[in-house]
Design an enzyme around this catalytic site. Sequence first.
Site, PDB file in Angstrom:
ATOM      1  N   SER A 244       0.871  -1.249  -0.042  1.00  0.00           N
ATOM      2  CA  SER A 244      -0.016  -0.075   0.005  1.00  0.00           C
ATOM      3  C   SER A 244       0.719   1.274   0.076  1.00  0.00           C
ATOM      4  O   SER A 244       2.050   1.166   0.261  1.00  0.00           O
ATOM      5  CB  SER A 244      -0.881  -0.166   1.239  1.00  0.00           C
ATOM      6  OG  SER A 244      -0.019   0.320   2.283  1.00  0.00           O
ATOM      7  N   LYS A 245       0.307   2.343  -0.088  1.00  0.00           N
ATOM      8  CA  LYS A 245       1.079   3.811  -0.068  1.00  0.00           C
ATOM      9  C   LYS A 245       1.876   3.744   0.939  1.00  0.00           C
ATOM     10  O   LYS A 245       3.019   4.393   0.950  1.00  0.00           O
ATOM     11  CB  LYS A 245      -0.094   4.849  -0.339  1.00  0.00           C
ATOM     12  CG  LYS A 245      -0.631   5.101  -1.618  1.00  0.00           C
ATOM     13  CD  LYS A 245      -0.559   6.522  -2.115  1.00  0.00           C
ATOM     14  CE  LYS A 245      -1.081   6.560  -3.484  1.00  0.00           C
ATOM     15  NZ  LYS A 245      -2.253   6.115  -3.783  1.00  0.00           N
ATOM     16  N   ARG A 246       1.474   3.312   2.263  1.00  0.00           N
ATOM     17  CA  ARG A 246       2.089   3.318   3.604  1.00  0.00           C
ATOM     18  C   ARG A 246       3.371   2.649   3.382  1.00  0.00           C
ATOM     19  O   ARG A 246       4.370   3.079   4.165  1.00  0.00           O
ATOM     20  CB  ARG A 246       1.269   2.781   4.797  1.00  0.00           C
ATOM     21  CG  ARG A 246       1.713   2.868   6.135  1.00  0.00           C
ATOM     22  CD  ARG A 246       0.437   2.685   6.930  1.00  0.00           C
ATOM     23  NE  ARG A 246      -0.249   1.213   6.429  1.00  0.00           N
ATOM     24  CZ  ARG A 246      -0.037   0.111   6.874  1.00  0.00           C
ATOM     25  NH1 ARG A 246       1.146  -0.095   7.791  1.00  0.00           N
ATOM     26  NH2 ARG A 246      -0.669  -0.777   6.473  1.00  0.00           N
ATOM     27  N   GLY A 248       5.175   2.351   0.614  1.00  0.00           N
ATOM     28  CA  GLY A 248       6.093   2.864  -0.472  1.00  0.00           C
ATOM     29  C   GLY A 248       5.596   2.468  -1.763  1.00  0.00           C
ATOM     30  O   GLY A 248       6.204   2.605  -2.381  1.00  0.00           O
TER      31      GLY A 248
END
Length: 504
Positions: A244-246, A248
């Site tokens: 996920s974006k979290r 990277g």
Amino acid sequence: MRLRFAPSPTGYLHVGGARTALFNWLLARQAGGAFVLRVEDTDRDRSRPEHVDAILGGLSWLGIDWDEGPVFQADGLARHRRDAEQLLDAGRAYRDFTAREDFERARDAAVAAGTGTVARLAREMAAAVSPEESHRRAAAGEPFAVRFLVPPGTTEWHDLVHGRMGFDNGEIDDFVILRSDGTPTYNLAVVSDDGAMAITHVVRGDDHISNTPKQILLYEALGAPVPSFGHLPLILGPDGKRLSKRHGARAIEAFEAEGVLPDAMVNFLALLGWSPGTDEELLSRDDLIERFSLERVLKKGAVFDAAKLFWMNGQYIARMGAGEVAAMLRGMLGGVGGAGDDAGRAAVGPGEGGGGAGAGEPGPDAIPLDDAAFERMATALAPRSRTFVEMARLARPYIAPLDGYDAKAARKSWYRDRAGTAELLRAVLDGLASTAWEAEPLEAALRGLAAERGVGAGKIFQPLRLALTGLPASPGIFDVLLILGRERSLRRVGRAIAHIEDDP
Ligand code: GLU
């Protein structure tokens, strides 16, 4: 071999897409085949030209060049429709006039009743319409979708990553190939395009596995050769969940902005799900082209480890020549030797005073270093930097006036004994003032001073380092002295003495 990368321009180029592109590119380059770029822009509402630009820009930055394209999928609309008509004419597809709400109502009822006929529901509903009536209603302009008539049996293929794969056709519903607005669905468009482009190998993410039997059935029904398929493992975050974006899962552009080098990014992406079969981790593009193979691609998820990417980037920096490092750092600082211009400042970021007392260094913002000093600085900072962005930040004390002293370091190595420290730095100042400004005499002078006073060299280096850089850590103290030069070094030591004696 003809391979393709077929991104949908509904978002930026992210890690997963870049890896898919890279694996296809490596295979094409290894085989001397073709790598084709196709932009799957049939979703008119979600496709954006700026995403096309970002995807092409990201690939170019990575050095992934394409031999044909970009081909835009939407340009193939007439062919997509022709292919749907061919399937209709051959009795391999049928018109479905059922309104979506009616279909959904019937489906919900079938699910509630547990009749298990959902996969064939569309077919059962369409069977109520005779072929003649179907023709008549179509000719009268009534809207309809075209559904593929899934034949009985099983659909199997030898996946280049997973080996034998198979689906029972009974599990596959009669999927729509042409919507009632005349646009193709993904499965028809992709088969029609891959066929028209004579693609021989389709290598893409695992998330497409459930599409593959549908696509194979379409190739067969269209009488087109079926390409080979290979499905790449999902990319997972360190917690084992989908990236996920979290974790990277940012746009590739974000890594560029963080100072990641394209070669390091390519190396890192290659190891996301592939291994050379040894524990080697640093592999050049040429190594990768030579050694890459789908047989060595993992079947299970690949873990994205940002720390590893930055470690790898540091390894690439460490292997660059001094001149190259200096040139890259200059570029990062805004094309000038100093940090005085806006670009340099932006790259360097906020000062590092850390809340410490002001060093009060007057003068212009940018401190011009001559080429030799700049290169010495770049060489000294390289092993301490994982990226050029980081290096630009570390360069700040050498190219801009000191804007403060690290407060914690000052408490530790200065303020515990203000008088003693000031006296020590004064002795350093005297000693250095009469020393030739070269590594060996400087070292002899400082070590001599330590011996004379019966203290370890560190007892001198630490307070001096803080005076020269404002920081508790820096490259070796002799490098620091040589980068700053005689005049600036002596001035900074003098200013530190004044600061220390100026008891608050
Ligand atoms: N456009 C599809 C995607 O971005 C890829 C289709 C394919 O590779 O077959 O997921």
